[in-house]
Design a protein around this motif. Structure first.
Motif, mmCIF file in Angstrom:
data_model
loop_
_atom_site.group_PDB
_atom_site.id
_atom_site.type_symbol
_atom_site.label_atom_id
_atom_site.label_comp_id
_atom_site.label_asym_id
_atom_site.label_seq_id
_atom_site.Cartn_x
_atom_site.Cartn_y
_atom_site.Cartn_z
ATOM 1 N N VAL A 192 9.228 2.956 6.396
ATOM 2 C CA VAL A 192 8.511 2.253 5.334
ATOM 3 C C VAL A 192 7.534 1.231 5.932
ATOM 4 N N PHE A 193 7.960 0.562 6.984
ATOM 5 C CA PHE A 193 7.058 -0.373 7.650
ATOM 6 C C PHE A 193 5.823 0.349 8.184
ATOM 7 N N ALA A 194 6.017 1.501 8.827
ATOM 8 C CA ALA A 194 4.882 2.256 9.361
ATOM 9 C C ALA A 194 3.951 2.708 8.237
ATOM 10 N N ALA A 195 4.499 3.101 7.090
ATOM 11 C CA ALA A 195 3.660 3.538 5.968
ATOM 12 C C ALA A 195 2.799 2.397 5.439
ATOM 13 N N PHE A 196 3.351 1.204 5.408
ATOM 14 C CA PHE A 196 2.581 0.065 4.933
ATOM 15 C C PHE A 196 1.578 -0.394 5.981
ATOM 16 N N TYR A 197 1.997 -0.454 7.227
ATOM 17 C CA TYR A 197 1.188 -1.042 8.284
ATOM 18 C C TYR A 197 -0.052 -0.212 8.598
ATOM 19 N N VAL A 198 0.073 1.106 8.607
ATOM 20 C CA VAL A 198 -1.070 1.934 9.024
ATOM 21 C C VAL A 198 -1.821 2.506 7.817
ATOM 22 N N PRO A 199 -1.275 3.438 7.048
ATOM 23 C CA PRO A 199 -2.124 4.060 6.016
ATOM 24 C C PRO A 199 -2.437 3.156 4.821
ATOM 25 N N PHE A 200 -1.475 2.344 4.393
ATOM 26 C CA PHE A 200 -1.753 1.533 3.205
ATOM 27 C C PHE A 200 -2.855 0.511 3.480
ATOM 28 N N LEU A 201 -2.807 -0.178 4.618
ATOM 29 C CA LEU A 201 -3.870 -1.128 4.937
ATOM 30 C C LEU A 201 -5.201 -0.412 5.158
#
Length: 377
Positions: free
Chosen positions: A220-229
């Motif tokens: 979940v952290f990776a999903a927020f940190y890379v694609p969401f930003l």
């Protein structure tokens, strides 16, 4: 005292008077100690302890009347006088000759600058070409960068921390997140983020439950940190002057990093965050702010519709702050993982994530300020 006092008269080879009478000048034996008469001890024979006779006439035993004394104490309990304790002064260590001082080395950038400049120019050409020719192509470039960045991040997590964040749902959901943000706006980006997080939770259930919480948290952290930003770059692109907004965002971030590097390399002496990134200095941060504010004023005045120079000053200040925090954030991650770079895909730069570290947290900041200053149109 006559000869009968000691028994038979002495013979030749004995200590004391010889057969021919006393030796002229020999001291007479005193009452306490007479000259020893007897056989000469051999080289290996130990002398017998001498027990003094009681003086015949009560004379003082300390009188010196030529009695022959043996070396050492006369009585068994008589100890030699104590010698005074002598402190031998220690010599001070002689100073060692000065070691040859190393020749001062020139500051080094730590990377292959020629390769870094060449790769940077190539990336810039691809970005600018796709940005101003067809917007959809640039959205594809963002999606590819997101997928490669997720691969680098999850690979390092598994190698260094044994964290298995599921890459397949992250890659599919990340690309969908960028496309949804461009097509459906912020609502589409949030919906894709929620579905990606759910997909990570479900995908991880196919494996044993050990470390489940750790793996899905990292996912979940990776999903927020890379694609969401990164989705906020696609949101900037949707405006009528979207390409110029994206170009301004990219230019300000690059100029901020360049100013921090140039000023910090030349004048930097005070560390900014030595425990996180020892190479960054306060002087470098001031250089980043100054460069970004000047570039921001120029870009907002000449590139953005209805923009003014003072808005560009504020935009440059915010970009410099967010870019520095983003760089420090990824440095924190890399220090925790014990690595220098996230990858080796880009010579002179490291990996894709080593180029996205400043861009990712700056994207939502730039998007928000553009909306506040000139609207979302």
């Amino acid at each position: 005292m006559n000869e009968s006092s000691w028994g038979a008269p002495p013979q030749a080879g004995y200590w004391g008077p010889s057969d021919h009478g006393p030796v002229q000048g020999a001291a007479p034996a005193g009452p306490a100690y007479d000259a020893h008469v007897g056989p000469r001890p051999s080289q290996t024979q130990q002398p017998m302890p001498i027990v003094p006779d009681v003086p015949a006439h009560g004379g003082n035993q300390d009188d010196n009347r030529g009695a022959a004394r043996m070396g050492g104490p006369s009585f068994r309990d008589e100890m030699p006088p104590a010698q005074p304790h002598v402190v031998v002064p220690q010599k001070k260590p002689e100073p060692m000759p000065d070691a040859p001082q190393p020749t001062p080395q020139k500051k080094s950038a730590g990377r292959d600058l020629s390769a870094a400049i060449g790769v940077g120019i190539g990336l810039g050409a691809v970005i600018v070409a796709s940005l101003f020719i067809v917007k959809a192509v640039f959205v594809g470039v963002i999606a590819v960068a997101v997928v490669v960045g997720l691969w680098e991040l999850t690979s390092r997590l598994q190698e260094r921390k044994s964290i298995k964040a599921p890459l397949v749902p992250l890659a599919v959901g990340g690309a969908a997140m960028v496309v949804a943000g461009y097509v459906r706006g912020a609502e589409g980006a949030w919906a894709a983020m929620a579905l990606t997080a759910l997909a990570v939770l479900v995908w991880r259930m196919t494996e044993p439950p050990e470390n489940y919480l750790k793996d899905v948290t990292a996912g979940v952290f990776a999903a927020f940190y890379v694609p969401f930003l990164a989705t906020f770059v696609a949101l900037m692109l949707t405006a009528h002057d979207g390409p110029w907004r994206v170009l301004t965002f990219l230019l300000l971030t690059v100029v901020s990093d360049t100013g921090a590097y140039a000023v910090g390399w030349r004048f930097g002496t005070h560390k900014l965050a030595p425990r996180i990134s020892p190479g960054k200095t306060r002087e470098g941060l001031l250089g980043a702010v100054a460069f970004a504010m000047v570039a921001g004023a120029l870009c907002m005045q000449f590139l953005i519709d209805d923009g003014t120079w003072w808005q560009g000053l504020l935009l440059g200040l915010a970009v410099a702050a967010s870019a520095t925090l983003g760089d420090l954030g990824e440095s924190m991650i890399k220090r925790d993982l014990g690595i220098k770079d996230m990858g080796t895909l880009l010579p002179g730069h490291g990996g894709i994530m080593d180029r996205l570290d400043s861009l990712l947290p700056t994207a939502p900041v730039a998007w928000l300020l553009f909306v506040l200053f000139v609207g979302s149109g």
